[in-house]
Design an enzyme around this catalytic site. Structure first.
Site, PDB file in Angstrom:
ATOM      1  N   ARG A  22      24.449  89.155  65.836  1.00  0.00           N
ATOM      2  CA  ARG A  22      24.074  89.297  64.419  1.00  0.00           C
ATOM      3  C   ARG A  22      24.119  87.954  63.714  1.00  0.00           C
ATOM      4  O   ARG A  22      25.175  87.328  63.609  1.00  0.00           O
ATOM      5  CB  ARG A  22      25.040  90.292  63.740  1.00  0.00           C
ATOM      6  CG  ARG A  22      24.749  90.525  62.274  1.00  0.00           C
ATOM      7  CD  ARG A  22      23.465  91.302  62.072  1.00  0.00           C
ATOM      8  NE  ARG A  22      22.985  91.183  60.703  1.00  0.00           N
ATOM      9  CZ  ARG A  22      21.968  90.420  60.334  1.00  0.00           C
ATOM     10  NH1 ARG A  22      21.347  89.670  61.201  1.00  0.00           N
ATOM     11  NH2 ARG A  22      21.578  90.411  59.073  1.00  0.00           N
TER      12      ARG A  22
ATOM     13  N   GLN B  58      18.101  89.851  52.711  1.00  0.00           N
ATOM     14  CA  GLN B  58      19.011  89.814  51.563  1.00  0.00           C
ATOM     15  C   GLN B  58      18.248  89.473  50.278  1.00  0.00           C
ATOM     16  O   GLN B  58      17.205  88.827  50.320  1.00  0.00           O
ATOM     17  CB  GLN B  58      20.124  88.786  51.796  1.00  0.00           C
ATOM     18  CG  GLN B  58      21.367  89.359  52.447  1.00  0.00           C
ATOM     19  CD  GLN B  58      21.186  89.582  53.941  1.00  0.00           C
ATOM     20  OE1 GLN B  58      20.394  88.896  54.571  1.00  0.00           O
ATOM     21  NE2 GLN B  58      21.909  90.534  54.506  1.00  0.00           N
TER      22      GLN B  58
ATOM     23  N   GLU C 206      20.284  93.907  57.041  1.00  0.00           N
ATOM     24  CA  GLU C 206      20.933  94.796  58.015  1.00  0.00           C
ATOM     25  C   GLU C 206      20.060  95.986  58.420  1.00  0.00           C
ATOM     26  O   GLU C 206      20.554  96.966  58.968  1.00  0.00           O
ATOM     27  CB  GLU C 206      22.277  95.337  57.479  1.00  0.00           C
ATOM     28  CG  GLU C 206      23.225  94.300  56.917  1.00  0.00           C
ATOM     29  CD  GLU C 206      23.658  93.274  57.954  1.00  0.00           C
ATOM     30  OE1 GLU C 206      23.810  93.631  59.130  1.00  0.00           O
ATOM     31  OE2 GLU C 206      23.836  92.102  57.574  1.00  0.00           O
TER      32      GLU C 206
ATOM     33  N   ASP D 156       8.811  87.555  60.284  1.00  0.00           N
ATOM     34  CA  ASP D 156      10.100  88.147  59.920  1.00  0.00           C
ATOM     35  C   ASP D 156      10.725  87.283  58.832  1.00  0.00           C
ATOM     36  O   ASP D 156      10.754  86.053  58.942  1.00  0.00           O
ATOM     37  CB  ASP D 156      11.019  88.207  61.156  1.00  0.00           C
ATOM     38  CG  ASP D 156      12.393  88.787  60.831  1.00  0.00           C
ATOM     39  OD1 ASP D 156      12.496  89.558  59.859  1.00  0.00           O
ATOM     40  OD2 ASP D 156      13.364  88.460  61.545  1.00  0.00           O
TER      41      ASP D 156
ATOM     42  N   THR E  77      16.265  92.345  65.078  1.00  0.00           N
ATOM     43  CA  THR E  77      16.401  92.880  66.439  1.00  0.00           C
ATOM     44  C   THR E  77      15.039  93.322  66.958  1.00  0.00           C
ATOM     45  O   THR E  77      14.698  93.084  68.118  1.00  0.00           O
ATOM     46  CB  THR E  77      17.401  94.065  66.457  1.00  0.00           C
ATOM     47  OG1 THR E  77      18.620  93.645  65.844  1.00  0.00           O
ATOM     48  CG2 THR E  77      17.683  94.523  67.876  1.00  0.00           C
TER      49      THR E  77
END
Length: 399
Positions: free
Chosen positions: A206, A238, A64, A234, A69
């Site tokens: 998301r 988590q 998060e 990327d 993005t």
């Protein structure tokens, strides 16, 4: 006798001719194979040379943090963007985000009603209870229905219910995604039978990154000769995804570490007892200590500034253990800037605490970012590109 001799002699010459012909064809085949082998070698050599000029960037951060993005923005800014097929593939993701948001808020309201003294303000109106249960059940499925006009009408009823708005105000205690407001405001458009997601929709969508994705780009555009070429990786943020990072650590030009500074009062998706900012702090510290990054440049993106500036006047920074010593001053823009500088200083101190004298010459830069702001992301990557090019010139003795 002579005729027999001539016949045998003719056969010998004929066979010799066949042998010579085969030998000739064999030579031709060998020559062709050699040419092909040489071409393959040439291509490998070219690719090897090209690979040496590609700068490897690793995009790291906790879940998060906004990494993905940033990754999508790079695709839009420095590549061809998303074609119609790719845009359409996000429809199901966006619809899922809507259902998941309503489920989180509906179920969260029920939990708060049980744990709070004033349970009434978290109770849905009688008319909405049945609708809420229905939408919560849909939100728990693995396969979500496409949004329709009828479903949107029901979702809006739940979204506007005072109990849900009370719950949304405490979204930091739940796992409400940042995209909630945006998609709720655009529900009518999302339910159009001919709906194709816009670039803005895709940026807000998301979906948790699993595994590793990569993209090759140049901040100067398609003309690769006029600037550096980068390969950006990327990876999932988590905890259970981090083991997949290790094999990417070798030969990295720079680590771009994303820290969501707005999440100082939120908990992890995978561990609701763990503060997100504390997790980011420990992860940044761990990455800094990796031996393979001794000479690697570090670009720290203090991300989600847009959410941070709205939150910091309502939720004091010192709710986070790392920021316990924060003392707010003044109000408005001054308060936001003061809070931002405090957070920035904390990360700077953490960096230098974990850098030995041998590694103090590696580049460390901090950038204020909002991953959804395309102009800001473009400007930031131009600055990153300039910093890394200067570093390369310095190492080559040209500066």
């Amino acid at each position: 006798m002579i005729d027999t001799y001539n016949f045998h002699l003719g056969e010998v010459f004929k066979n010799m001719g066949l042998l010579c012909s085969r030998h000739k064809r064999g030579n031709q085949a060998n020559t062709e194979e050699n040419v092909q082998a040489a071409e393959i070698e040439r291509r490998i050599e070219q690719e090897t040379k090209a690979e040496k000029h590609i700068q490897k960037l690793l995009l790291l951060g906790a879940g998060e943090s906004g990494k993905s993005t940033i990754f999508k923005q790079i695709k839009l800014l420095f590549q061809t963007g998303f074609d119609e097929r790719e845009l359409q593939s996000y429809t199901s993701v966006i619809h899922a985000n809507v259902y998941q948001t309503i489920k989180i808020l509906h179920d969260g309201a029920k939990e708060l009603a049980l744990s709070e003294g004033d349970a009434s303000k978290y109770g849905l109106s009688v008319d909405n209870k049945e609708i809420g249960e229905k939408l919560s059940e849909i939100g728990g499925r693995l396969d979500y229905p496409r949004l329709t006009e009828e479903l949107v009408e029901e979702i809006l009823k739940i979204w506007k219910d005072p109990a849900i708005q009370e719950t949304y105000a405490r979204g930091n205690e739940l796992q409400v995604p940042d995209c909630a407001d945006y998609f709720m405001e655009n529900l009518q458009r999302l339910s159009d039978p001919n709906y194709i997601p816009t670039k803005e929709d895709v940026l807000h969508a998301r979906v948790r990154t699993t595994g590793v994705v990569e993209i090759q780009f140049s901040p100067v555009g398609e003309n690769k000769k006029s600037g550096e070429v980068y390969r950006l990786f990327d990876v999932g943020g988590q905890r259970n995804e981090r083991r997949k990072w290790i094999h990417l650590f070798e030969g990295v030009t720079a680590v771009i570490f994303c820290a969501a500074i707005s999440e100082y009062d939120q908990t992890l998706f995978e561990d609701e007892n763990r503060n997100r900012m504390m997790e980011t702090k420990e992860l940044f510290e761990w990455v800094l200590k990796q031996k393979c990054f001794e000479k690697t440049s570090f670009m720290l993106f203090l991300n989600k500034f847009d959410i941070f500036e709205k939150k910091v006047s309502k939720v004091p920074l010192n709710v986070c253990d790392w920021f316990k010593d924060y003392q707010p001053v003044s109000t408005g823009k001054q308060q936001v800037e003061h809070a931002y500088e405090f957070v920035k200083k904390k990360f700077e101190e953490l960096y230098y605490q974990n850098v030995t004298c041998d590694h103090q010459d590696r580049v460390f830069k901090i950038y204020r970012t909002t991953a959804l702001d395309q102009k800001l992301v473009k400007k930031t990557f131009k600055l990153v590109d300039e910093t890394l090019r200067r570093r390369n010139l310095f190492e080559a003795g040209l500066l």
